[in-house]
Design a protein around this motif. Sequence first.
Motif, mmCIF file in Angstrom:
data_model
loop_
_atom_site.group_PDB
_atom_site.id
_atom_site.type_symbol
_atom_site.label_atom_id
_atom_site.label_comp_id
_atom_site.label_asym_id
_atom_site.label_seq_id
_atom_site.Cartn_x
_atom_site.Cartn_y
_atom_site.Cartn_z
ATOM 1 N N ARG A 86 2.713 0.579 3.502
ATOM 2 C CA ARG A 86 2.314 -0.524 4.378
ATOM 3 C C ARG A 86 2.478 -1.810 3.583
ATOM 4 N NH1 ARG A 86 -0.050 1.046 9.121
ATOM 5 N NH2 ARG A 86 -0.413 3.300 9.262
ATOM 6 N N LEU A 87 2.901 -2.852 4.279
ATOM 7 C CA LEU A 87 3.355 -4.054 3.580
ATOM 8 C C LEU A 87 2.803 -5.299 4.253
ATOM 9 C CD1 LEU A 87 5.304 -5.230 1.396
ATOM 10 C CD2 LEU A 87 7.085 -5.191 3.159
ATOM 11 N N GLU A 88 2.309 -6.218 3.422
ATOM 12 C CA GLU A 88 1.914 -7.550 3.880
ATOM 13 C C GLU A 88 2.651 -8.560 3.012
ATOM 14 O OE1 GLU A 88 -2.280 -7.547 3.327
ATOM 15 O OE2 GLU A 88 -2.515 -5.635 4.396
ATOM 16 N N VAL A 89 3.336 -9.506 3.636
ATOM 17 C CA VAL A 89 4.142 -10.485 2.911
ATOM 18 C C VAL A 89 3.798 -11.877 3.399
ATOM 19 C CG1 VAL A 89 6.476 -11.263 2.358
ATOM 20 C CG2 VAL A 89 6.026 -8.826 2.684
ATOM 21 N N GLU A 90 3.618 -12.799 2.470
ATOM 22 C CA GLU A 90 3.422 -14.201 2.828
ATOM 23 C C GLU A 90 4.783 -14.875 2.982
ATOM 24 O OE1 GLU A 90 0.799 -16.353 0.262
ATOM 25 O OE2 GLU A 90 -0.536 -14.616 -0.043
ATOM 26 N N ALA A 143 8.892 -8.922 11.359
ATOM 27 C CA ALA A 143 8.156 -8.659 10.121
ATOM 28 C C ALA A 143 7.801 -7.181 10.036
ATOM 29 C CB ALA A 143 6.889 -9.507 10.073
ATOM 30 N N ILE A 144 8.161 -6.539 8.929
ATOM 31 C CA ILE A 144 7.855 -5.123 8.722
ATOM 32 C C ILE A 144 6.423 -4.974 8.234
ATOM 33 C CG2 ILE A 144 8.360 -3.113 7.275
ATOM 34 C CD1 ILE A 144 11.283 -3.889 7.355
ATOM 35 N N HIS A 179 0.854 -1.181 0.000
ATOM 36 C CA HIS A 179 0.000 0.000 0.000
ATOM 37 C C HIS A 179 0.895 1.237 0.000
ATOM 38 C CE1 HIS A 179 -3.657 -2.361 1.167
ATOM 39 N NE2 HIS A 179 -2.735 -3.151 1.686
ATOM 40 N N VAL A 180 0.839 2.044 -1.044
ATOM 41 C CA VAL A 180 1.695 3.216 -1.210
ATOM 42 C C VAL A 180 0.880 4.471 -0.937
ATOM 43 C CG1 VAL A 180 3.127 4.507 -2.821
ATOM 44 C CG2 VAL A 180 3.127 2.014 -2.895
ATOM 45 N N ASP A 181 1.229 5.193 0.132
ATOM 46 C CA ASP A 181 0.534 6.435 0.495
ATOM 47 C C ASP A 181 -0.979 6.256 0.518
ATOM 48 O OD1 ASP A 181 2.815 7.932 0.941
ATOM 49 O OD2 ASP A 181 2.924 8.677 -1.112
ATOM 50 N N GLY A 182 -1.431 5.131 1.084
ATOM 51 C CA GLY A 182 -2.856 4.903 1.263
ATOM 52 C C GLY A 182 -3.603 4.431 0.040
ATOM 53 N N GLU A 183 -2.910 4.235 -1.075
ATOM 54 C CA GLU A 183 -3.564 3.764 -2.295
ATOM 55 C C GLU A 183 -3.939 2.280 -2.165
ATOM 56 O OE1 GLU A 183 -4.411 5.493 -5.036
ATOM 57 O OE2 GLU A 183 -3.769 7.316 -3.997
#
Length: 303
Positions: free
Chosen positions: A259-263, A278-279, A180-184
Amino acid sequence: MTDDSAPRVAILLNPHAGGADPSALEERLEGRPGWAIERTESGAHAAELAERFAAAGCELVVAAGGDGTVRQVAEALAGTSAALGVLPLGTANDFARTLGLPAGLDALDALDEPELVPLDLLEVGFADGSEALLANVANGGFAGAVGEAITDEQKDRWGALAYGLAAISASDDVYPYALHVDGEPAARGEAVVIAIANARFCGGGVQIAPTADIEDGLLDVITVTPASPARLGALLAQLRAGRVVDHDLVERHVAREVRLEVEGDLPWSLDGELDERAIRRVQVRAGALRVAVGPDYRRPDGC
């Protein structure tokens, strides 16, 4: 320590850094009144000393070591009136490359009458609720696994080249992600590298973010899509040579916050230090402190 007794310049020396030579450093400081050297015992000790010198009115606090030492000192100085200096004595010295500093003790000359510029920091939020400040790059994927893969023997034998060799050997894992880049709305994909950069270099001279600017209040996000080891190796060589801005394996975003979600368990190298957390969020703390730059410092084209 009081304001009256504080040195003008305090050098915090990591004696375990590969290029650390306390005797040679002391010799180079002869004829420099108002300079002092303190040996650090750990990263936490370096941060403690930096806070103490800044509170006492020291003008310039110098991180003498590798990128990990720089991170500890920069985090401690954020929001103070003291400026950050860097004496690149580690193996990779990636942040010093962006600052345009010469290697080793030759960087002392840039600290005599330093040119100071504002330095952004990256404020990192982790899944466990903890936070950290970074000066250089949060580097995940095969590039993040480098810190775990490199042995002290490889560092001694190959120097900065050891980072590239380890990266190629650790390039098999693929990580699905949502960014998620700047809330997009989320950009989704698969990557072998996810790098969130304040500065340009990581992994011992790989120019992972050639357009990153430490003064612009923005961060760069770089993802590298899966490919064969041969193609990734060729890309790594091009990145090390600084020749990659556009590439079909590389996607770039510029933002103030991501914001980042990674599997999967993505391995992270935070300013050259392996971190298993985890970031989840990274945002820019613009102009968090001032930093001394070297004679070869240049902002990216267009800045």
